[in-house]
Design a protein around this motif. Structure first.
Motif, PDB file in Angstrom:
ATOM      1  N   GLU A  77       0.935  -1.158   0.053  1.00 39.59           N
ATOM      2  CA  GLU A  77       0.046  -0.152   0.020  1.00 39.59           C
ATOM      3  C   GLU A  77       0.955   1.345   0.196  1.00 39.59           C
ATOM      4  OE1 GLU A  77      -2.684  -0.277   3.391  1.00 39.59           O
ATOM      5  OE2 GLU A  77      -3.391  -2.380   2.912  1.00 39.59           O
ATOM      6  N   LYS A  78       0.371   2.299  -0.714  1.00 37.91           N
ATOM      7  CA  LYS A  78       1.139   3.468  -0.770  1.00 37.91           C
ATOM      8  C   LYS A  78       1.459   4.148   0.880  1.00 37.91           C
ATOM      9  CE  LYS A  78      -0.492   4.784  -5.518  1.00 37.91           C
ATOM     10  NZ  LYS A  78      -1.190   5.552  -6.325  1.00 37.91           N
ATOM     11  N   ASP A  79       0.326   4.033   1.561  1.00 37.90           N
ATOM     12  CA  ASP A  79       0.327   4.908   2.746  1.00 37.90           C
ATOM     13  C   ASP A  79       1.461   4.119   3.699  1.00 37.90           C
ATOM     14  OD1 ASP A  79      -1.988   6.127   2.149  1.00 37.90           O
ATOM     15  OD2 ASP A  79      -3.137   5.044   3.421  1.00 37.90           O
ATOM     16  N   GLY A  80       1.757   2.832   3.465  1.00 37.20           N
ATOM     17  CA  GLY A  80       2.792   2.012   4.358  1.00 37.20           C
ATOM     18  C   GLY A  80       4.013   2.739   3.860  1.00 37.20           C
ATOM     19  N   TRP A  81       4.420   2.841   2.556  1.00 39.46           N
ATOM     20  CA  TRP A  81       5.790   3.414   2.199  1.00 39.46           C
ATOM     21  C   TRP A  81       5.686   5.077   2.500  1.00 39.46           C
ATOM     22  CZ3 TRP A  81       9.463   0.623   1.504  1.00 39.46           C
ATOM     23  CH2 TRP A  81       9.232  -0.872   0.763  1.00 39.46           C
ATOM     24  N   SER A  82       4.647   5.840   2.566  1.00 39.29           N
ATOM     25  CA  SER A  82       4.626   7.328   3.025  1.00 39.29           C
ATOM     26  C   SER A  82       4.830   7.415   4.437  1.00 39.29           C
ATOM     27  CB  SER A  82       3.279   7.902   2.659  1.00 39.29           C
ATOM     28  OG  SER A  82       2.897   7.795   1.247  1.00 39.29           O
ATOM     29  N   PHE A  83       4.344   6.346   5.285  1.00 39.33           N
ATOM     30  CA  PHE A  83       4.751   6.541   6.711  1.00 39.33           C
ATOM     31  C   PHE A  83       6.232   6.086   6.740  1.00 39.33           C
ATOM     32  CE2 PHE A  83       0.385   6.841   7.280  1.00 39.33           C
ATOM     33  CZ  PHE A  83       0.012   6.514   8.470  1.00 39.33           C
ATOM     34  N   SER A  84       6.617   5.315   6.067  1.00 42.79           N
ATOM     35  CA  SER A  84       8.117   4.849   6.316  1.00 42.79           C
ATOM     36  C   SER A  84       9.041   5.869   5.912  1.00 42.79           C
ATOM     37  CB  SER A  84       8.336   3.564   5.184  1.00 42.79           C
ATOM     38  OG  SER A  84       7.675   2.391   5.924  1.00 42.79           O
ATOM     39  N   LEU A  85       8.821   6.533   4.790  1.00 44.21           N
ATOM     40  CA  LEU A  85       9.727   7.543   4.332  1.00 44.21           C
ATOM     41  C   LEU A  85       9.896   8.653   5.375  1.00 44.21           C
ATOM     42  CD1 LEU A  85       9.104   7.575   0.619  1.00 44.21           C
ATOM     43  CD2 LEU A  85      10.921   6.900   1.631  1.00 44.21           C
ATOM     44  N   ILE A  86       8.539   9.217   5.801  1.00 45.47           N
ATOM     45  CA  ILE A  86       8.500  10.074   7.089  1.00 45.47           C
ATOM     46  C   ILE A  86       9.475   9.651   8.342  1.00 45.47           C
ATOM     47  CG2 ILE A  86       7.213  11.665   8.544  1.00 45.47           C
ATOM     48  CD1 ILE A  86       4.904  11.225   6.422  1.00 45.47           C
ATOM     49  N   TYR A  87       9.222   8.291   8.350  1.00 49.74           N
ATOM     50  CA  TYR A  87       9.889   7.780   9.889  1.00 49.74           C
ATOM     51  C   TYR A  87      11.283   7.688   9.503  1.00 49.74           C
ATOM     52  CZ  TYR A  87       9.870   5.353  14.075  1.00 49.74           C
ATOM     53  OH  TYR A  87       9.819   4.902  15.401  1.00 49.74           O
ATOM     54  N   VAL A  88      11.892   7.785   8.165  1.00 48.80           N
ATOM     55  CA  VAL A  88      13.405   7.725   7.912  1.00 48.80           C
ATOM     56  C   VAL A  88      13.825   9.101   8.475  1.00 48.80           C
ATOM     57  CG1 VAL A  88      14.962   8.450   5.875  1.00 48.80           C
ATOM     58  CG2 VAL A  88      13.394   6.469   5.805  1.00 48.80           C
ATOM     59  N   ILE A  89      13.010  10.180   8.566  1.00 50.95           N
ATOM     60  CA  ILE A  89      13.563  11.264   9.127  1.00 50.95           C
ATOM     61  C   ILE A  89      13.440  11.504  10.567  1.00 50.95           C
ATOM     62  CG2 ILE A  89      13.363  13.947   9.127  1.00 50.95           C
ATOM     63  CD1 ILE A  89      14.248  12.667   6.428  1.00 50.95           C
ATOM     64  N   THR A  90      12.092  11.044  11.037  1.00 55.68           N
ATOM     65  CA  THR A  90      12.018  11.096  12.323  1.00 55.68           C
ATOM     66  C   THR A  90      12.726  10.286  13.396  1.00 55.68           C
ATOM     67  OG1 THR A  90       9.927   9.714  12.428  1.00 55.68           O
ATOM     68  CG2 THR A  90       9.642  12.221  12.091  1.00 55.68           C
ATOM     69  N   PHE A  91      12.509   8.856  12.805  1.00 55.87           N
ATOM     70  CA  PHE A  91      13.254   8.005  13.863  1.00 55.87           C
ATOM     71  C   PHE A  91      14.734   7.664  13.261  1.00 55.87           C
ATOM     72  CE2 PHE A  91      14.646   3.624  14.992  1.00 55.87           C
ATOM     73  CZ  PHE A  91      14.680   3.727  16.332  1.00 55.87           C
ATOM     74  N   GLY A  92      14.855   7.686  12.022  1.00 52.09           N
ATOM     75  CA  GLY A  92      16.118   7.405  11.297  1.00 52.09           C
ATOM     76  C   GLY A  92      16.991   8.551  11.834  1.00 52.09           C
ATOM     77  N   GLY A  93      16.717   9.973  11.762  1.00 53.57           N
ATOM     78  CA  GLY A  93      17.383  10.920  12.412  1.00 53.57           C
ATOM     79  C   GLY A  93      17.758  10.822  13.919  1.00 53.57           C
ATOM     80  N   PHE A  94      16.690  10.349  14.494  1.00 51.18           N
ATOM     81  CA  PHE A  94      17.182  10.092  15.996  1.00 51.18           C
ATOM     82  C   PHE A  94      18.044   9.096  16.083  1.00 51.18           C
ATOM     83  CE2 PHE A  94      16.580   7.769  19.942  1.00 51.18           C
ATOM     84  CZ  PHE A  94      16.308   8.969  21.040  1.00 51.18           C
ATOM     85  N   ILE A  95      18.042   7.916  15.684  1.00 53.53           N
ATOM     86  CA  ILE A  95      18.823   6.817  16.024  1.00 53.53           C
ATOM     87  C   ILE A  95      20.239   6.981  15.306  1.00 53.53           C
ATOM     88  CG2 ILE A  95      18.032   5.277  13.985  1.00 53.53           C
ATOM     89  CD1 ILE A  95      19.495   4.078  17.403  1.00 53.53           C
ATOM     90  N   GLY A  96      20.317   7.652  14.139  1.00 54.13           N
ATOM     91  CA  GLY A  96      21.518   7.777  13.431  1.00 54.13           C
ATOM     92  C   GLY A  96      22.202   9.032  14.187  1.00 54.13           C
ATOM     93  N   LEU A  97      21.601  10.212  14.457  1.00 53.48           N
ATOM     94  CA  LEU A  97      22.152  11.232  15.109  1.00 53.48           C
ATOM     95  C   LEU A  97      22.612  10.619  16.686  1.00 53.48           C
ATOM     96  CD1 LEU A  97      20.313  14.482  14.157  1.00 53.48           C
ATOM     97  CD2 LEU A  97      22.648  13.915  13.544  1.00 53.48           C
ATOM     98  N   ALA A  98      21.807   9.774  17.125  1.00 54.53           N
ATOM     99  CA  ALA A  98      22.102   9.721  18.700  1.00 54.53           C
ATOM    100  C   ALA A  98      23.501   8.413  18.675  1.00 54.53           C
ATOM    101  CB  ALA A  98      21.024   8.836  19.378  1.00 54.53           C
ATOM    102  N   SER A  99      23.655   7.734  17.744  1.00 52.37           N
ATOM    103  CA  SER A  99      24.923   6.968  17.639  1.00 52.37           C
ATOM    104  C   SER A  99      25.941   7.657  17.276  1.00 52.37           C
ATOM    105  CB  SER A  99      24.308   5.653  16.392  1.00 52.37           C
ATOM    106  OG  SER A  99      23.286   4.801  16.951  1.00 52.37           O
ATOM    107  N   PHE A 100      25.755   8.516  16.451  1.00 50.59           N
ATOM    108  CA  PHE A 100      27.057   9.427  15.866  1.00 50.59           C
ATOM    109  C   PHE A 100      27.468  10.511  16.760  1.00 50.59           C
ATOM    110  CE2 PHE A 100      29.710  12.060  13.017  1.00 50.59           C
ATOM    111  CZ  PHE A 100      30.335  11.155  12.598  1.00 50.59           C
ATOM    112  N   LEU A 101      26.541  10.880  17.593  1.00 49.85           N
ATOM    113  CA  LEU A 101      27.021  12.401  18.408  1.00 49.85           C
ATOM    114  C   LEU A 101      28.168  12.032  19.196  1.00 49.85           C
ATOM    115  CD1 LEU A 101      24.056  14.127  19.484  1.00 49.85           C
ATOM    116  CD2 LEU A 101      25.432  14.576  17.795  1.00 49.85           C
TER     117      LEU A 101
END
Length: 416
Positions: free
Chosen positions: A209-233
């Motif tokens: 479903e398109k919705d699933g991929w829309s949610f996933s791409l937004i989560y790339v920013i919100t959670f991907g940003g959180f875990i990526g920055l938290a690990s690299f800081l």
């Protein structure tokens, strides 16, 4: 306070507590190599690109674990899946304590730490499963606040590594997993919110479903940003400002604590004004703060404060997005959440590598920040486009919950 008591009575709070502790401790294990990155990098004399890749390995491995664990939970139950995962984590940590001695073995250990990263969808679905739709945003925010495990990792791992050696930290971490396992075993009850005898295709419908991929791409920013920055800081603060390894962990803790605490607020606010409205504001703030963080590289104070604001936005965004997930997939929240979490966490692998390449090629980290800010702007544009269809089909204006009956019917249909 009265409203919170009503919230607790509307579901099964011991299960919510167990889900929080499960996610909190597994999240701490997942980012353990990031917290100890300055020690590991110094031991093996890694360059900037190697540091970024080493930090990204557990993130990527954990992302790939999320969806299989979510599917498994649909067949053996979320509580049982959580117990299986935590048992495997203990074995992985004992391997790290006993056998990791080379750079290659550190990368292999990063893959094993990814087991801990698979807990996300199961923890949030388990924690919110007993609560009615109007409280699911808050319940998922509380369970999701287990990403405060990052705080535990960056606060305790560096001083323990100084005192006992960084490989010993793996062994000590194995012992800490006993507490969430005991609480899960005695306190948690399997929620009744999953329809029985669904096929694998029905379980994984969000993949098509398109919705699933829309949610996933937004989560790339919100959670991907959180875990990526938290690990690299820890690496960023250590390299950029020449602070001690322990101080780098403490500065990282200030930022990640904000993201973890505000996640609950994001879910709570989204229950009232809607997840779409909340996410829109979050993405604007993330774009601004990421660019400012990259430009403030000469001041540790300004950088820390900006990171705290950025993490607060990311945390609120995580809570907001997962207020929407059970509205869109009320009967398969665990699998939908795992799939979205998997793609989103994969995005977290982008940041350490982007930062490492930026430093390697240009001599500074600015372009790594800018690259992720551009991605956030693109996701904001996508959200404002798809929200028109969302509010016509399965959500109220702004992303609030529809009446319970409508949600029940919505769970049996499929949008593409």
């Amino acid at each position: 306070m009265a409203d919170f008591k009503v919230f607790l009575r509307s579901g099964h709070w011991p299960t919510l507590l167990a889900a929080f502790l499960y996610f909190d401790f597994t999240f701490a294990i997942w980012v353990l190599n990031g917290a100890m990155a300055p020690f590991i990098s110094e031991t093996f004399d890694l360059d900037a690109a190697q540091k970024g890749f080493m930090v990204s390995v557990p993130i990527i491995a954990g992302a790939l674990m999320r969806f299989p664990l979510g599917v498994l939970s649909q067949y053996i139950g979320r509580k049982n899946a959580a117990m299986v995962e935590m048992s495997l984590i203990v074995v992985a940590l004992l391997y790290g304590y006993l056998f990791v001695n080379t750079h290659g073995e550190v990368l292999a250990m990063g893959v094993l730490l990814g087991i801990a990263g698979g807990s996300f969808g199961v923890a949030l679905s388990l924690g919110s499963g007993w609560f009615p739709p109007k409280y699911k945003g808050l319940a998922m925010g509380i369970a999701g606040a287990g990403n405060s495990g990052t705080v535990l990792a960056v606060l305790f791992a560096p001083p323990l590594a100084v005192a006992y050696g960084w490989t010993t930290v793996y062994g000590l971490a194995a012992g800490t997993m006993l507490m969430p396992m005991i609480v899960m075993w005695f306190c948690a009850k399997e929620p009744p919110d999953v329809e029985e005898h669904q096929t694998l295709r029905e379980h994984t419908a969000c993949l098509f479903e398109k919705d699933g991929w829309s949610f996933s791409l937004i989560y790339v920013i919100t959670f991907g940003g959180f875990i990526g920055l938290a690990s690299f800081l820890p690496t960023y603060f250590y390299d950029q400002f020449k602070v001690t390894k322990v101080e780098a962990g403490q500065l990282t803790m200030l930022a990640t604590l904000m993201g973890s605490a505000v996640r609950v607020v994001g879910g709570y606010v989204s229950d009232r004004i809607g997840g779409i409205n909340t996410l829109s504001g979050v993405l604007v703030l993330v774009c601004i703060t990421l660019v400012l963080c990259g430009m403030a590289g000469s001041s540790v104070t300004a950088t820390t404060l900006l990171f705290m604001l950025c993490f607060a936005a990311l945390g609120a965004g995580n809570g907001a997005l997962f207020q929407l997930v059970p509205l869109r997939w009320p009967l398969t929240t665990a699998v939908a959440g795992s799939m979205i979490g998997e793609i989103g966490a994969l995005g977290g692998g982008f940041i350490p590598n982007a930062m490492g390449q930026s430093k390697q090629l240009t001599g500074n980290y600015l372009w790594g920040f800018i690259a992720f800010a551009v991605l956030a702007a693109l996701m904001l544009l996508m959200l404002r486009t798809v929200q028109v269809r969302w509010t016509r089909t399965w959500a109220e204006k702004g992303g609030r919950a529809r009446p319970t009956a409508a949600l029940g019917n919505r769970g049996k249909s499929s949008l593409v």
